[in-house]
Scaffold this motif. Sequence first.
Motif, PDB file in Angstrom:
ATOM      1  N   THR A 101       0.853  -1.189   0.000  1.00  0.00           N
ATOM      2  CA  THR A 101       0.000   0.000   0.000  1.00  0.00           C
ATOM      3  C   THR A 101       0.886   1.235   0.000  1.00  0.00           C
ATOM      4  OG1 THR A 101      -1.716  -1.162   1.242  1.00  0.00           O
ATOM      5  CG2 THR A 101      -1.820   1.250   1.218  1.00  0.00           C
ATOM      6  N   ILE A 102       0.736   2.075  -1.018  1.00  0.00           N
ATOM      7  CA  ILE A 102       1.564   3.278  -1.137  1.00  0.00           C
ATOM      8  C   ILE A 102       0.655   4.496  -1.228  1.00  0.00           C
ATOM      9  CG2 ILE A 102       3.309   4.493  -2.500  1.00  0.00           C
ATOM     10  CD1 ILE A 102       4.194   1.693  -3.540  1.00  0.00           C
ATOM     11  N   VAL A 103       0.922   5.462  -0.350  1.00  0.00           N
ATOM     12  CA  VAL A 103       0.209   6.737  -0.362  1.00  0.00           C
ATOM     13  C   VAL A 103       1.233   7.823  -0.655  1.00  0.00           C
ATOM     14  CG1 VAL A 103      -1.146   8.394   0.978  1.00  0.00           C
ATOM     15  CG2 VAL A 103      -1.488   5.925   1.320  1.00  0.00           C
ATOM     16  N   VAL A 104       0.995   8.596  -1.686  1.00  0.00           N
ATOM     17  CA  VAL A 104       1.866   9.713  -2.038  1.00  0.00           C
ATOM     18  C   VAL A 104       1.153  11.000  -1.656  1.00  0.00           C
ATOM     19  CG1 VAL A 104       2.982  10.972  -3.916  1.00  0.00           C
ATOM     20  CG2 VAL A 104       3.014   8.474  -3.907  1.00  0.00           C
ATOM     21  N   VAL A 105       1.828  11.823  -0.866  1.00  0.00           N
ATOM     22  CA  VAL A 105       1.296  13.122  -0.483  1.00  0.00           C
ATOM     23  C   VAL A 105       1.918  14.150  -1.427  1.00  0.00           C
ATOM     24  CG1 VAL A 105       1.024  14.793   1.377  1.00  0.00           C
ATOM     25  CG2 VAL A 105       1.184  12.342   1.910  1.00  0.00           C
ATOM     26  N   GLY A 106       1.105  14.702  -2.304  1.00  0.00           N
ATOM     27  CA  GLY A 106       1.593  15.647  -3.303  1.00  0.00           C
ATOM     28  C   GLY A 106       1.059  17.042  -3.067  1.00  0.00           C
ATOM     29  N   PRO A 107       1.570  18.015  -3.816  1.00  0.00           N
ATOM     30  CA  PRO A 107       1.065  19.379  -3.706  1.00  0.00           C
ATOM     31  C   PRO A 107      -0.427  19.426  -4.052  1.00  0.00           C
ATOM     32  CG  PRO A 107       3.064  19.302  -5.044  1.00  0.00           C
ATOM     33  CD  PRO A 107       2.631  17.894  -4.822  1.00  0.00           C
ATOM     34  N   ALA A 108      -1.196  20.153  -3.279  1.00  0.00           N
ATOM     35  CA  ALA A 108      -2.650  20.194  -3.477  1.00  0.00           C
ATOM     36  C   ALA A 108      -3.040  20.569  -4.900  1.00  0.00           C
ATOM     37  CB  ALA A 108      -3.281  21.176  -2.480  1.00  0.00           C
ATOM     38  N   ASN A 109      -2.303  21.477  -5.514  1.00  0.00           N
ATOM     39  CA  ASN A 109      -2.650  21.927  -6.867  1.00  0.00           C
ATOM     40  C   ASN A 109      -2.157  20.982  -7.962  1.00  0.00           C
ATOM     41  OD1 ASN A 109       0.054  22.573  -6.442  1.00  0.00           O
ATOM     42  ND2 ASN A 109      -0.040  24.408  -7.712  1.00  0.00           N
ATOM     43  N   ARG A 110      -1.485  19.893  -7.581  1.00  0.00           N
ATOM     44  CA  ARG A 110      -0.957  18.956  -8.579  1.00  0.00           C
ATOM     45  C   ARG A 110      -1.468  17.523  -8.394  1.00  0.00           C
ATOM     46  NH1 ARG A 110       3.593  20.609 -12.054  1.00  0.00           N
ATOM     47  NH2 ARG A 110       3.982  22.747 -11.492  1.00  0.00           N
ATOM     48  N   VAL A 111      -2.447  17.332  -7.521  1.00  0.00           N
ATOM     49  CA  VAL A 111      -2.945  15.980  -7.250  1.00  0.00           C
ATOM     50  C   VAL A 111      -3.379  15.254  -8.524  1.00  0.00           C
ATOM     51  CG1 VAL A 111      -4.780  14.660  -6.102  1.00  0.00           C
ATOM     52  CG2 VAL A 111      -3.453  16.345  -4.817  1.00  0.00           C
TER      53      VAL A 111
END
Length: 78
Positions: free
Chosen positions: A52-62
């Motif tokens: 299970t992989i969760v990537v936390v990215g910039p809100a404007n680039r999801v």
Amino acid sequence: MDEVGAIVAAAGSGLRLRVEPDDITPKALRLLGDKPLVEHAVAMLKAAGVTTIVVVGPANRVPEFKKLLGKSVTVVAG
């Protein structure tokens, strides 16, 4: 086999990695060879057996991160 999860913190702006002053490309989307850094990180986690992989990215680039990483990775705004 046990479930193993990982969180990839990739929401930073990458200010110190900018090539030009007006460049707004996040560090996670910078190319290393033929693919973005975040894609390398996810590939290594998968190769290590992370399920299970969760990537936390910039809100404007999801949406961009989701398209890049596919449905096997969860992308959330950071």
